[in-house]
Design a protein around this motif. Sequence first.
Motif, short mmCIF file in Angstrom:
data_model
loop_
_atom_site.label_atom_id
_atom_site.label_comp_id
_atom_site.label_asym_id
_atom_site.label_seq_id
_atom_site.Cartn_x
_atom_site.Cartn_y
_atom_site.Cartn_z
N ALA A 243 0.84 -1.20 0.00
CA ALA A 243 0.00 0.00 0.00
C ALA A 243 0.87 1.25 0.00
N LEU A 244 1.97 1.22 0.76
CA LEU A 244 2.88 2.36 0.79
C LEU A 244 3.51 2.57 -0.58
N ILE A 245 3.94 1.52 -1.23
CA ILE A 245 4.56 1.63 -2.55
C ILE A 245 3.58 2.24 -3.55
N VAL A 246 2.33 1.82 -3.52
CA VAL A 246 1.33 2.41 -4.42
C VAL A 246 1.18 3.90 -4.14
N LYS B 222 17.76 -2.42 14.97
CA LYS B 222 16.70 -1.45 15.16
C LYS B 222 16.73 -0.41 14.05
N ALA B 223 15.60 0.29 13.88
CA ALA B 223 15.50 1.34 12.87
C ALA B 223 14.55 2.42 13.37
N ASN B 224 14.88 3.66 13.06
CA ASN B 224 14.04 4.81 13.42
C ASN B 224 14.00 5.78 12.24
N ALA B 225 12.83 6.36 12.00
CA ALA B 225 12.67 7.34 10.93
C ALA B 225 11.70 8.43 11.39
N SER B 226 12.01 9.67 11.04
CA SER B 226 11.11 10.77 11.39
C SER B 226 11.25 11.90 10.38
N VAL B 227 10.15 12.65 10.20
CA VAL B 227 10.14 13.88 9.42
C VAL B 227 9.36 14.91 10.22
N ASN B 228 9.90 16.10 10.32
CA ASN B 228 9.22 17.20 11.00
C ASN B 228 9.30 18.44 10.12
N TYR B 229 8.16 19.12 9.96
CA TYR B 229 8.11 20.33 9.12
C TYR B 229 7.26 21.39 9.79
N CYS C 110 15.01 -10.45 12.33
CA CYS C 110 16.05 -11.38 12.72
C CYS C 110 15.48 -12.79 12.61
N GLY C 111 16.17 -13.66 11.89
CA GLY C 111 15.67 -15.01 11.73
C GLY C 111 14.30 -15.01 11.07
N VAL C 112 13.31 -15.59 11.76
CA VAL C 112 11.95 -15.66 11.21
C VAL C 112 11.04 -14.58 11.79
N LEU C 113 11.59 -13.69 12.60
CA LEU C 113 10.79 -12.65 13.26
C LEU C 113 10.97 -11.32 12.55
N THR C 114 9.86 -10.59 12.33
CA THR C 114 9.89 -9.30 11.64
C THR C 114 8.92 -8.34 12.31
N THR C 115 9.32 -7.07 12.40
CA THR C 115 8.41 -6.03 12.87
C THR C 115 8.52 -4.83 11.93
N THR C 116 7.41 -4.13 11.68
CA THR C 116 7.39 -2.98 10.77
C THR C 116 6.50 -1.89 11.35
N HIS C 117 6.65 -0.67 10.82
CA HIS C 117 5.75 0.43 11.19
C HIS C 117 5.70 1.44 10.06
N THR C 118 4.50 1.94 9.78
CA THR C 118 4.29 2.98 8.78
C THR C 118 3.56 4.16 9.40
N CYS C 119 3.98 5.37 9.03
CA CYS C 119 3.24 6.59 9.38
C CYS C 119 3.00 7.36 8.10
N GLY C 120 1.76 7.81 7.89
CA GLY C 120 1.46 8.64 6.73
C GLY C 120 0.50 7.94 5.78
N TYR C 121 0.05 8.74 4.76
CA TYR C 121 0.60 10.07 4.62
C TYR C 121 -0.10 11.07 5.54
N SER D 277 6.64 9.73 12.41
CA SER D 277 7.77 8.98 12.93
C SER D 277 7.42 7.50 12.99
N SER D 278 8.42 6.67 12.82
CA SER D 278 8.28 5.22 12.89
C SER D 278 9.49 4.66 13.60
N ALA D 279 9.30 3.51 14.27
CA ALA D 279 10.40 2.83 14.94
C ALA D 279 10.13 1.33 14.95
N SER D 280 11.15 0.55 14.70
CA SER D 280 11.07 -0.91 14.75
C SER D 280 12.36 -1.43 15.35
#
Length: 277
Positions: A115-118, A154-161, A180-191, A200-203
Amino acid sequence: MHKNFRTFLASSFLFAAGTALALTACDDHEGGSTPESQSTLLTPAELGLGDGWTELDRGLWSRSGDDGQEEFVGIGVPGKLHGLASLQGIEETLQIAADTASDDKAQAQLAEIRALIVDIENFEVVDPVQDAQPRCTLNLNHSTTATPQACGVKANASVNYSYPCSAATETVYTYTYATCGVLTTTHTCGYRTGNPVACSSASQITGTAPCESYAWAQSNYYSTWKINNVRGTCPGEGGGTTTTTGSDTGDDGCGQCQGGWDCHCVDRCWPAGQPCP
């Protein structure tokens, strides 16, 4: 794990070139190309992103970040295509996981990134605001990090305007992924669109190798992203290995496994009920 970014960047180049050719044909049919397609793209330094960037392709730049990880910025329409290629690399990994998973979580994570890619495929790149006002500060800040952490990644992403002296808005997204291995976590913010506006997103995740983390952020004119495939060592590990050595007191050789995992792969924690690699 999915192909290294430079590999799928190369594979996506033909797609980008084909898309650009199709757009040119449409522009010619309608009596000329768009102003953005003819304009000179701004550089990362001109966007206030600092120095040290190397141009890899039109609209794509990279440099080594403060954390030692390579970071990327995609500028304008060409840069958007490169950012899409990085998201499609994560989609490829999630597709593989969804094909083998026995629960609905992997399917939901795959649907999320698709959905994000679209959204980004349909996203209209907008030139940055140029009408600077005296005694008024335009703030547009991207932050993306993808790093090892103890026993995982870990991963973190943010945009502030914000720009209080203008009605100009920004549309922002963020996305993070950690596995890691067979475990996955994700997060989407927006639009999200506004002035001010933020996302902001964090995993983060711990587990056995292989591990990978990814952070991506988008605003009107450019996107930034990082990718990391180094797992942080656990207490008691040495040399970056993925096995925790037991003590000499007769324990099971794994130390303490995380919830839902047990020590059934000799001296290695692994998801309970899953066959050893």
